[in-house]
Each structure stands twice: as structure tokens, then as C-alpha cells.
Design an enzyme around this catalytic site. Structure first.
Site, PDB file in Angstrom:
ATOM      1  N   SER A 124       0.832  -1.207   0.000  1.00  0.00           N
ATOM      2  CA  SER A 124       0.000   0.000   0.000  1.00  0.00           C
ATOM      3  C   SER A 124       0.863   1.251   0.000  1.00  0.00           C
ATOM      4  O   SER A 124       1.971   1.255   0.528  1.00  0.00           O
ATOM      5  CB  SER A 124      -0.899  -0.018   1.245  1.00  0.00           C
ATOM      6  OG  SER A 124      -1.509   1.240   1.429  1.00  0.00           O
ATOM      7  N   TYR A 148      -1.946  -0.437  10.627  1.00  0.00           N
ATOM      8  CA  TYR A 148      -2.212  -1.092   9.324  1.00  0.00           C
ATOM      9  C   TYR A 148      -1.038  -0.855   8.375  1.00  0.00           C
ATOM     10  O   TYR A 148      -0.465  -1.794   7.836  1.00  0.00           O
ATOM     11  CB  TYR A 148      -3.507  -0.557   8.702  1.00  0.00           C
ATOM     12  CG  TYR A 148      -3.561  -0.821   7.219  1.00  0.00           C
ATOM     13  CD1 TYR A 148      -3.267   0.183   6.308  1.00  0.00           C
ATOM     14  CD2 TYR A 148      -3.840  -2.088   6.748  1.00  0.00           C
ATOM     15  CE1 TYR A 148      -3.255  -0.074   4.965  1.00  0.00           C
ATOM     16  CE2 TYR A 148      -3.843  -2.351   5.395  1.00  0.00           C
ATOM     17  CZ  TYR A 148      -3.539  -1.335   4.500  1.00  0.00           C
ATOM     18  OH  TYR A 148      -3.522  -1.591   3.158  1.00  0.00           O
ATOM     19  N   LYS A 152       2.199  -3.409   6.623  1.00  0.00           N
ATOM     20  CA  LYS A 152       2.645  -3.504   5.228  1.00  0.00           C
ATOM     21  C   LYS A 152       4.169  -3.291   5.139  1.00  0.00           C
ATOM     22  O   LYS A 152       4.866  -3.975   4.401  1.00  0.00           O
ATOM     23  CB  LYS A 152       1.915  -2.474   4.364  1.00  0.00           C
ATOM     24  CG  LYS A 152       0.427  -2.713   4.220  1.00  0.00           C
ATOM     25  CD  LYS A 152       0.107  -4.039   3.570  1.00  0.00           C
ATOM     26  CE  LYS A 152      -1.376  -4.217   3.326  1.00  0.00           C
ATOM     27  NZ  LYS A 152      -1.703  -5.521   2.723  1.00  0.00           N
TER      28      LYS A 152
HETATM   29  C1  WQD Z   1      -9.827   9.444   0.401  1.00  0.00           C
HETATM   30  C2  WQD Z   1     -10.069  10.935   0.598  1.00  0.00           C
HETATM   31  C3  WQD Z   1     -10.484  11.542   2.880  1.00  0.00           C
HETATM   32  C4  WQD Z   1     -14.288   9.334   3.221  1.00  0.00           C
HETATM   33  C5  WQD Z   1      -7.232   4.461   2.599  1.00  0.00           C
HETATM   34  C6  WQD Z   1      -6.123   3.708   3.231  1.00  0.00           C
HETATM   35  C7  WQD Z   1      -5.230   3.117   2.175  1.00  0.00           C
HETATM   36  C8  WQD Z   1      -6.055   2.300   1.214  1.00  0.00           C
HETATM   37  C9  WQD Z   1      -7.157   3.136   0.603  1.00  0.00           C
HETATM   38  C10 WQD Z   1      -5.952   0.009   1.900  1.00  0.00           C
HETATM   39  C11 WQD Z   1      -9.381  11.497   1.841  1.00  0.00           C
HETATM   40  C12 WQD Z   1     -11.727  11.800   2.029  1.00  0.00           C
HETATM   41  C13 WQD Z   1     -13.091   9.874   2.752  1.00  0.00           C
HETATM   42  C14 WQD Z   1     -15.381  10.187   3.536  1.00  0.00           C
HETATM   43  C15 WQD Z   1     -14.032  12.079   2.879  1.00  0.00           C
HETATM   44  N1  WQD Z   1      -6.599   1.178   1.865  1.00  0.00           N
HETATM   45  N2  WQD Z   1     -12.975  11.226   2.583  1.00  0.00           N
HETATM   46  N3  WQD Z   1     -15.202  11.539   3.347  1.00  0.00           N
HETATM   47  O1  WQD Z   1      -7.644   7.375   3.379  1.00  0.00           O
HETATM   48  O2  WQD Z   1      -6.698   7.898   1.076  1.00  0.00           O
HETATM   49  O3  WQD Z   1      -6.692   5.557   1.886  1.00  0.00           O
HETATM   50  O4  WQD Z   1      -7.950   3.641   1.711  1.00  0.00           O
HETATM   51  O5  WQD Z   1      -4.936  -0.316   1.336  1.00  0.00           O
HETATM   52  O6  WQD Z   1      -4.272   2.304   2.785  1.00  0.00           O
HETATM   53  O7  WQD Z   1      -5.333   4.617   3.986  1.00  0.00           O
HETATM   54  O8  WQD Z   1      -8.836   6.615   1.287  1.00  0.00           O
HETATM   55  O9  WQD Z   1     -11.175   6.744   0.523  1.00  0.00           O
HETATM   56  O10 WQD Z   1     -10.710   6.785   3.019  1.00  0.00           O
HETATM   57  O11 WQD Z   1     -10.129   8.782   1.640  1.00  0.00           O
HETATM   58  O12 WQD Z   1     -13.909  13.318   2.722  1.00  0.00           O
HETATM   59  O13 WQD Z   1     -16.486   9.765   3.983  1.00  0.00           O
HETATM   60  O14 WQD Z   1     -11.472  11.158   0.803  1.00  0.00           O
HETATM   61  O15 WQD Z   1     -10.291  12.583   3.821  1.00  0.00           O
HETATM   62  O16 WQD Z   1      -8.949  12.825   1.536  1.00  0.00           O
HETATM   63  P1  WQD Z   1      -7.436   6.974   1.974  1.00  0.00           P
HETATM   64  P2  WQD Z   1     -10.286   7.176   1.647  1.00  0.00           P
END
Ligand code: WQD
Length: 331
Positions: A124, A148, A152
Site C-alpha cells: 500500500s 495497518y 505492510k
Molecule cells: C480518500 C479521501 C479523505 C471518506 C485508505 C487507506 C489506504 C487504502 C485506501 C488500503 C481522503 C476523504 C473519505 C469520507 C471524505 N486502503 N474522505 N469523506 O484514506 O486515502 O486511503 O484507503 O490499502 O491504505 O489509507 O482513502 O477513501 O478513506 O479517503 O472526505 O467519507 O477522501 O479525507 O482525503 P485513503 P479514503
């Protein structure tokens, strides 16, 4: 080749099984169904017309894994099985360290013992921590900001040392950015249990009326529109990256970013989703989510040069395909 896919009933795993079968490989799946069901595998069989032998096994169970290797002539492993919720990992670190690293060790030991010489690992972008962007494979990893991500980092180290000690054991470490979307059939896709943590499945559930509105976690970041920027990659492109890595794997350890090399903000994703699908996504700007960083995206050149692989699907494709699956699936 006969490929064992751990976690193959999951979101990325099921898409990868589909493309492995379409590339002419044989696939067997080991999955303990802790965050998935066999429904997606049944649908992959329907799409491809191929069978997928399934073992309801926790791949931290050494005897169960040995039994699978004794009964099948396995040529390689793609290891997806693992816990992956960042927030949950802060609350249950020991579960995450045990499950995610012991599963990697058990599978690597079985591969070496049974001369299954190719090991593709689902890593990741979180291993980069708060590095300068774009993230590139030669960067020094920084301590992950959560257990998490640290599992990795540790799993990558385990596999790197195992490859050094066993010259015939070749490893590909694939660092995913933000996988979204679904196969164009609309039959398989991302179906998280409970309230989605990730942005895209939350948006599709708002669009379907299963959730009232999207909370945007902060618009005061140092980014063009103040909201978080990420490198969203279509899950089908991501799956195809695994096929490319498996086919081109070289001796030793091969590290690749699987991303598009482009950053997209939360507001840009909402706007694209609304335009492409002609739906409205009500949202509210709320405070930042703990642990989030402002912006990250991939330097995607290495996979393009060495694997002859690039992400081809657009943000519009991701939004269109994610919405099609949401409309077809579940309640
Ligand atoms: C994306 C953007 C949030 C939800 C995570 C893990 C990563 C991988 C993918 C496993 C950010 C914003 C999100 C919401 C929002 N997983 N957001 N409202 O955090 O980049 O990555 O998932 O491998 O390891 O860290 O993905 O989709 O949660 O967030 O505003 O309800 O959307 O702040 O900027 P993230 P995400």
C-alpha cells in the site's frame, strides 16, 4: 500457471481472479470470508465460465496452508488476505500485526518449501508515510502513521529478507494507491460490510439513498480546493497490474507503484461522479479525519517501463463503473 490467490473473494482479489482466468492461468482461492463472501467468486465464475476451487481457510493457519500446497501444484501466490481498515488498526493493533504479518510468513514459507517461486504481495502507498510527492519506489520508507500501514512495511521487509535468503524465491511488492470502481459487467465490485470508510463506496451509497449525505473531511488543506487529494486507480487497471507483475517478475525483490500518477481532490471526485451519472451528491464540510494527509499520488513510471503496464481507465470510467455496481448490488 496455477496461482493461489489469498483473499480472492474480496474486492481486489475477485477482480484479479477474473483477469488471471482471462489470461489463461488456473486459479485457486483461500479466504476465511471475514470481510467477504463466496458470492463474488460465483459471479467471477459466471463472467469467465471457469471454475475456481475455493478453500475456506485462514492463511495464518500453517497446517491448512500446507494442505492446500500438498493437494495442488502451485506455481505462484498473490497475497491479498489481510485486515485493511486504518482506523480499526489503531483500536486493534495486535489483531492487525498478527493477521497481516503471520499470513505473509506462512504463505512465503509454503512457497519456498513447495518451490512456488513467484510471490506477489498486496502492499500500500501508506508505506511511504508523509514523504514528498509524487511517491517513488526508491524513496526511504517512513514509519507508517498507523498499525495497518506498519504491517505492510513489516511484511515487505519479511519478503525482502526471504528473497535474499532464497535466490529462487522471487517477490513483487505492489504498492496500491486508491482503488475504486468495478468490472464493467456490474456483477462484481466493492461491497464493504457496514458503513464505508472509503470515499467512493460512501458516495455510491449516498447516490443510492442508503446514506443521507457525504461528510467531506476538511477543506482547509494546502491543496487547490482545500480538500484531500488522492491517486484514484480503477480496480480493473489495478488487477491487470498484478497479471503484468506475475508475468514479468524477475529474481529478487521487485517494487512497483500501482497508481495513475494523477491526483484528484474530494470535490473533483464528487463533481465528476455527479456529471457522469447525472445524480446529486449532498455533502457537508466537516473537520479533518485524524491520520489523513493532505495529498499523495504515485510516480507511476517504473511499472510502465518494467511491466509495460499503465492505468488506462479514466476518472469518469471509475465513477460510471462504481455506480453501475452499486445500482445492481445488494439492497
Ligand atoms: C480518500 C479521501 C479523505 C471518506 C485508505 C487507506 C489506504 C487504502 C485506501 C488500503 C481522503 C476523504 C473519505 C469520507 C471524505 N486502503 N474522505 N469523506 O484514506 O486515502 O486511503 O484507503 O490499502 O491504505 O489509507 O482513502 O477513501 O478513506 O479517503 O472526505 O467519507 O477522501 O479525507 O482525503 P485513503 P479514503
Amino acid at each position: 500457471m496455477m496461482i493461489l490467490v489469498s483473499g480472492g473473494a474480496g474486492y481486489i482479489g475477485s477482480h484479479t481472479c477474473l483477469y488471471l482466468l482471462e489470461a489463461g492461468h488456473s486459479v485457486i482461492v483461500a479466504d476465511n470470508l471475514s470481510n467477504s463472501s463466496t458470492e463474488m467468486l460465483e459471479r467471477v465464475k459466471e463472467i469467465t465460465g471457469s471454475d475456481i476451487p475455493f478453500f475456506n481457510v485462514d492463511v495464518t493457519d500453517k497446517d491448512a496452508v500446507e494442505d492446500i500446497f500438498n493437494k495442488n501444484q502451485i506455481d505462484g501466490v498473490i497475497h491479498f488476505a489481510g485486515f485493511k481498515a486504518v482506523g480499526e488498526s489503531v483500536l486493534k493493533p495486535l489483531d492487525y500485526y498478527y493477521n497481516n504479518t503471520v499470513s505473509t510468513m506462512v504463505l512465503a514459507q509454503a512457497c519456498i518449501k513447495h518451490k512456488a517461486e513467484r510471490f506477489v504481495f498486496s502492499s500500500s502507498a501508506t508505506v511511504y508515510g508523509e514523504n514528498k510527492i509524487p511517491f517513488s519506489e526508491d524513496m526511504k520508507l517512513m514509519p507508517a502513521t498507523n498499525p495497518y500501514g506498519q504491517t505492510k512495511v513489516i511484511s515487505e521487509q519479511i519478503l525482502t529478507d526471504a528473497a535474499k535468503a532464497n535466490p529462487d524465491f522471487s517477490v513483487a511488492l505492489l504498492r496500491y494507491f486508491n482503488p475504486v470502481g468495478a468490472h464493467e459487467s456490474g456483477l462484481i465490485g466493492e461491497a464493504p460490510n457496514g458503513i464505508p470508510g472509503n470515499l467512493m463506496p460512501y458516495i455510491t451509497q449516498v447516490a443510492k439513498g442508503r446514506l443521507p449525505k457525504l461528510r467531506v473531511f476538511g477543506n482547509d488543506y494546502n491543496t487547490p480546493d482545500g480538500t484531500g487529494v488522492r491517486d484514484y486507480i480503477h480496480v480493473c487497471d489495478l488487477a491487470l497490474g498484478h497479471i503484468a507483475a506475475l508475468s514479468s517478475i524477475k529474481k529478487g525483490v521487485n517494487v512497483y507503484n500501482l497508481g495513475t500518477g494523477r491526483g484528484t481532490s474530494v470535490m473533483q471526485l464528487i463533481k465528476t461522479f455527479e456529471e457522469v451519472n447525472n445524480v446529486r451528491i449532498p455533502y457537508e464540510i466537516v473537520g479533518r479525519r485524524p491520520g489523513d494527509i493532505a495529498e499523495f499520488y504515485a510516480d507511476a513510471r517504473k511499472a510502465e517501463i518494467e511491466l509495460k503496464w499503465t492505468a488506462k481507465r479514466s476518472l469518469a470510467d471509475m465513477c460510471r463503473d462504481a455506480w453501475r455496481f452499486e445500482k445492481n448490488y445488494g439492497a
